[in-house]
Design a protein around this motif. Structure first.
Motif, PDB file in Angstrom:
ATOM      1  N   ILE A  70      12.139 -34.776   8.924  1.00 41.42           N
ATOM      2  CA  ILE A  70      12.361 -36.110   9.475  1.00 41.42           C
ATOM      3  C   ILE A  70      13.289 -35.944  10.674  1.00 41.42           C
ATOM      4  O   ILE A  70      14.306 -35.255  10.574  1.00 41.42           O
ATOM      5  N   GLY A  71      12.951 -36.552  11.792  1.00 38.18           N
ATOM      6  CA  GLY A  71      13.797 -36.410  12.963  1.00 38.18           C
ATOM      7  C   GLY A  71      13.871 -37.677  13.792  1.00 38.18           C
ATOM      8  O   GLY A  71      12.883 -38.395  13.929  1.00 38.18           O
ATOM      9  N   ALA A  72      15.082 -37.952  14.316  1.00 36.98           N
ATOM     10  CA  ALA A  72      15.256 -39.004  15.327  1.00 36.98           C
ATOM     11  C   ALA A  72      15.453 -38.298  16.657  1.00 36.98           C
ATOM     12  O   ALA A  72      16.255 -37.365  16.759  1.00 36.98           O
ATOM     13  N   HIS A  73      14.716 -38.745  17.655  1.00 33.92           N
ATOM     14  CA  HIS A  73      14.677 -37.997  18.911  1.00 33.92           C
ATOM     15  C   HIS A  73      14.494 -38.943  20.083  1.00 33.92           C
ATOM     16  O   HIS A  73      14.278 -40.152  19.890  1.00 33.92           O
ATOM     17  N   THR A  74      14.535 -38.384  21.284  1.00 34.39           N
ATOM     18  CA  THR A  74      14.360 -39.211  22.477  1.00 34.39           C
ATOM     19  C   THR A  74      12.902 -39.644  22.609  1.00 34.39           C
ATOM     20  O   THR A  74      12.010 -39.079  21.955  1.00 34.39           O
ATOM     21  N   SER A  75      12.676 -40.612  23.479  1.00 37.13           N
ATOM     22  CA  SER A  75      11.350 -41.217  23.572  1.00 37.13           C
ATOM     23  C   SER A  75      10.303 -40.247  24.130  1.00 37.13           C
ATOM     24  O   SER A  75       9.104 -40.482  23.978  1.00 37.13           O
ATOM     25  N   ASP A  76      10.736 -39.168  24.757  1.00 35.63           N
ATOM     26  CA  ASP A  76       9.750 -38.265  25.368  1.00 35.63           C
ATOM     27  C   ASP A  76       9.347 -37.104  24.449  1.00 35.63           C
ATOM     28  O   ASP A  76       8.615 -36.216  24.864  1.00 35.63           O
ATOM     29  N   VAL A  77       9.815 -37.128  23.207  1.00 34.42           N
ATOM     30  CA  VAL A  77       9.464 -36.067  22.257  1.00 34.42           C
ATOM     31  C   VAL A  77       8.369 -36.584  21.324  1.00 34.42           C
ATOM     32  O   VAL A  77       8.385 -37.753  20.934  1.00 34.42           O
ATOM     33  N   SER A  78       7.423 -35.720  20.959  1.00 33.32           N
ATOM     34  CA  SER A  78       6.460 -36.118  19.935  1.00 33.32           C
ATOM     35  C   SER A  78       6.104 -34.899  19.092  1.00 33.32           C
ATOM     36  O   SER A  78       6.069 -33.776  19.588  1.00 33.32           O
ATOM     37  N   LEU A  79       5.858 -35.143  17.808  1.00 28.54           N
ATOM     38  CA  LEU A  79       5.436 -34.062  16.909  1.00 28.54           C
ATOM     39  C   LEU A  79       3.951 -33.784  17.074  1.00 28.54           C
ATOM     40  O   LEU A  79       3.502 -32.656  16.913  1.00 28.54           O
ATOM     41  N   PHE A  80       3.209 -34.833  17.319  1.00 24.23           N
ATOM     42  CA  PHE A  80       1.761 -34.679  17.490  1.00 24.23           C
ATOM     43  C   PHE A  80       1.231 -35.867  18.256  1.00 24.23           C
ATOM     44  O   PHE A  80       1.871 -36.922  18.309  1.00 24.23           O
ATOM     45  N   ASN A  81       0.064 -35.686  18.855  1.00 25.42           N
ATOM     46  CA  ASN A  81      -0.617 -36.794  19.522  1.00 25.42           C
ATOM     47  C   ASN A  81      -2.083 -36.751  19.133  1.00 25.42           C
ATOM     48  O   ASN A  81      -2.739 -35.708  19.321  1.00 25.42           O
ATOM     49  N   THR A  82      -2.599 -37.850  18.621  1.00 27.95           N
ATOM     50  CA  THR A  82      -4.023 -37.883  18.296  1.00 27.95           C
ATOM     51  C   THR A  82      -4.824 -37.673  19.565  1.00 27.95           C
ATOM     52  O   THR A  82      -4.464 -38.158  20.640  1.00 27.95           O
ATOM     53  N   GLY A  83      -5.900 -36.911  19.427  1.00 30.72           N
ATOM     54  CA  GLY A  83      -6.738 -36.626  20.589  1.00 30.72           C
ATOM     55  C   GLY A  83      -6.231 -35.483  21.444  1.00 30.72           C
ATOM     56  O   GLY A  83      -6.841 -35.172  22.463  1.00 30.72           O
ATOM     57  N   ALA A 127     -15.313 -29.200  14.185  1.00 28.83           N
ATOM     58  CA  ALA A 127     -15.873 -29.635  15.459  1.00 28.83           C
ATOM     59  C   ALA A 127     -14.838 -30.292  16.358  1.00 28.83           C
ATOM     60  O   ALA A 127     -14.902 -30.179  17.578  1.00 28.83           O
ATOM     61  N   ASN A 128     -13.884 -30.993  15.746  1.00 37.38           N
ATOM     62  CA  ASN A 128     -12.855 -31.671  16.538  1.00 37.38           C
ATOM     63  C   ASN A 128     -11.576 -30.859  16.451  1.00 37.38           C
ATOM     64  O   ASN A 128     -10.923 -30.829  15.412  1.00 37.38           O
ATOM     65  N   SER A 129     -11.225 -30.196  17.546  1.00 39.44           N
ATOM     66  CA  SER A 129     -10.049 -29.325  17.525  1.00 39.44           C
ATOM     67  C   SER A 129      -8.779 -30.041  17.966  1.00 39.44           C
ATOM     68  O   SER A 129      -7.760 -29.412  18.195  1.00 39.44           O
ATOM     69  N   THR A 130      -8.845 -31.360  18.067  1.00 39.76           N
ATOM     70  CA  THR A 130      -7.625 -32.116  18.357  1.00 39.76           C
ATOM     71  C   THR A 130      -7.137 -32.800  17.076  1.00 39.76           C
ATOM     72  O   THR A 130      -7.862 -32.877  16.081  1.00 39.76           O
ATOM     73  N   VAL A 131      -5.912 -33.289  17.116  1.00 42.12           N
ATOM     74  CA  VAL A 131      -5.369 -34.013  15.963  1.00 42.12           C
ATOM     75  C   VAL A 131      -6.137 -35.318  15.798  1.00 42.12           C
ATOM     76  O   VAL A 131      -6.320 -36.070  16.762  1.00 42.12           O
ATOM     77  N   HIS A 132      -6.615 -35.551  14.585  1.00 46.85           N
ATOM     78  CA  HIS A 132      -7.404 -36.757  14.320  1.00 46.85           C
ATOM     79  C   HIS A 132      -7.157 -37.245  12.897  1.00 46.85           C
ATOM     80  O   HIS A 132      -6.606 -36.511  12.077  1.00 46.85           O
ATOM     81  N   ILE A 133      -7.587 -38.463  12.610  1.00 48.38           N
ATOM     82  CA  ILE A 133      -7.486 -38.982  11.246  1.00 48.38           C
ATOM     83  C   ILE A 133      -8.357 -38.109  10.336  1.00 48.38           C
ATOM     84  O   ILE A 133      -9.525 -37.849  10.641  1.00 48.38           O
ATOM     85  N   HIS A 134      -7.778 -37.663   9.258  1.00 46.40           N
ATOM     86  CA  HIS A 134      -8.497 -36.775   8.342  1.00 46.40           C
ATOM     87  C   HIS A 134      -9.682 -37.518   7.717  1.00 46.40           C
ATOM     88  O   HIS A 134      -9.551 -38.682   7.324  1.00 46.40           O
TER      89      HIS A 134
END
Lengths: 232, 238
Positions: free
Chosen positions: A42-55, A190-197
């Motif tokens: 669990i982390g609180a961070h600045t607005s420009d950080v992300s753990l993952f992005n869908t797509g 087939a989808n190598s990006t982060v997506h809804i499982h």
């Protein structure tokens, strides 16, 4: 006159939202009946950080977490970004139906909250909250979140201990409720990006079939977690 | 004249008018008028419930008002009352829970794609919470509903709309076999006191069905469901 006062009040409010540090209590409930969370980060961070992005393609740190439950890379990434983090609040697995709570003192600039953990038994499924803006107003905020697929590994549903990045297979089923001898559901992703499982398939043959997962136990529907954030 | 003064005059006028009306209504006899008994304060909630599933009839919907407690808790064992509702669709024990201040039940099964209007009212006690529960009858022990939602701040005429997810009571293994499904897809057993599953409530993983790899299942692809399963609007009408 009144308009000026109003403008001043709005100005003050937004200033306090930007500059005040906050104490957060973050509670996470595993809503599933058959999936186990590996240690949460669990982390609180600045607005420009992300753990993952869908797509978008998962980072190597996310991949290590999603395929093997290893949060050390994400922890290093967040610490380098001056995030406030809590690792492994449940002191191990968060079992189905169970909750864990973490306290987080956040720096003023750490305005966004993220959390994640791998879902077992899956190949690279994870529960995730990415960069949720922490409200400036004190209060309790409850919401649910979904299961994602990191897109980094084929969902073969074979339990073989394979938890290292790039190694096929599921590291384990700590619930002791999975099978063996599956021939594999698929060899491609087939989808190598982060997506809804899309969910696990499983089968009803614990000693054979395509999957080592039990289709009456290891399937799920979203959401998979409830998050309650109390801003002190 | 500024707005505040206008409002004050309006209020003054309305106060004057209502006192005129009151005096017009008052008794002209010299005897003092008897004090009328206080009007009971009524709280009434209309609940519109729509079944969003393809082929999961919902057992008669239970709606309850309460000020404490909850119908279920994720990770904890289901009460026998909830187990009964989730395995058989019989909501009578849930409606008779000690925490219940007022309750109502749908008069019949809520079929897929249909909407029912229920109404629940209570006098003199302001209810703080509303709960609702119904079984997905073509399952072993799946139910959906609302768990202790706060309605204490709902003003007359205001509504809350929610879509509900489905839960597994954890009291009966999801075998999907004909003898264990009480709905029309099985015609099998409802409540059974034995608990042969994980024995805690969590979210339901959905049904597998014979068409998707559970060979002994009495269910077909038609009985599969996803979240949400109910659409509910609660309106305070009194």
């Amino acid at each position: 006159m009144k308009i000026i006062q109003l403008a001043m009040a709005v100005g003050l409010t937004s200033i306090s939202a930007i500059t005040s540090a906050a104490q957060l209590e973050v509670s996470v409930t595993n809503l599933t009946q058959g999936l186990i969370y590996t240690p949460l980060i669990i982390g609180a961070h600045t607005s420009d950080v992300s753990l993952f992005n869908t797509g978008q393609v998962a980072s190597s740190q996310l991949q290590a977490m999603a395929e093997g439950g290893d949060i050390s890379g994400l922890a290093t990434m967040l610490t380098t970004a001056n995030a406030d983090i809590v690792e492994n609040p449940a002191a191990g697995f968060l079992m189905p139906g169970m909750s864990t709570t973490a306290m987080l003192d956040t720096a003023a600039t750490n305005t966004h909250l993220s959390l994640t953990a791998m879902l077992l038994p899956t190949n690279d499924g994870f529960v995730g909250l990415n960069a949720w803006q922490i409200p400036s107003e004190a209060g309790t905020y409850t919401f649910t979140i979904n299961a994602y697929d990191a897109g980094t590994e084929a969902n073969d549903e074979i339990i073989n201990g394979g938890g290292a990045p790039g190694v096929p297979g599921i590291p384990g089923a700590p619930g002791g409720d999975a099978g063996t001898g599956g021939t594999g559901v698929t060899t491609t992703e087939a989808n190598s990006t982060v997506h809804i499982h899309r969910g696990s398939l499983g089968d009803d043959d614990l000693t054979g079939g395509k999957s080592d997962l039990d289709n009456s136990v290891h399937r799920w529907l979203n959401p998979v977690a409830r998050v309650t954030v109390t801003v002190m | 004249m500024n707005i505040q003064n206008k409002i004050s005059i309006k209020m003054l006028l309305s106060v004057l008018l209502s006192s005129l009306l009151l005096s017009a209504c008052s008794d002209n006899d010299d005897e003092p008028a008897p004090t009328p008994p206080p009007e009971p304060v009524v709280y009434q909630f209309d609940v519109s419930v729509t079944n969003l599933t393809h082929a999961q009839p919902m057992s008669p919907v239970a709606v309850l008002l309460h000020n404490e407690g909850q119908l279920w808790q994720i990770g904890s064992s289901a009460s026998v009352a909830l187990e009964t509702l989730a395995e058989s669709g019989d909501n009578s024990a849930v409606l008779a829970e000690t925490m219940v201040l007022a309750q109502t039940s749908g008069s019949e099964v809520l079929m897929p794609g249909t909407t029912q209007m229920l109404s629940v009212m209570i006098e003199d006690t302001a209810p703080m919470m509303l709960s609702l529960a119904s079984m997905l009858v073509n399952t072993n022990d799946a139910f959906t509903g609302i768990n202790a939602m706060s309605i204490g701040d709902l003003a007359v005429g205001e509504s809350i709309s929610v879509q509900t997810s489905s839960y597994d009571a954890g009291t009966e293994k999801n075998s999907e076999q004909m003898a264990t499904i009480p709905g029309p897809a099985g015609g099998g057993e409802g409540f059974n006191a034995a608990r042969d599953d994980v024995d805690f409530v969590a979210m339901h993983g959905g049904v597998v069905s014979v068409d998707d790899g559970l060979m002994l299942s009495a269910l077909t692809q038609a009985h599969r469901f996803d979240n949400p399963t109910l659409s509910i609007t609660i309106t305070r009408t009194e």
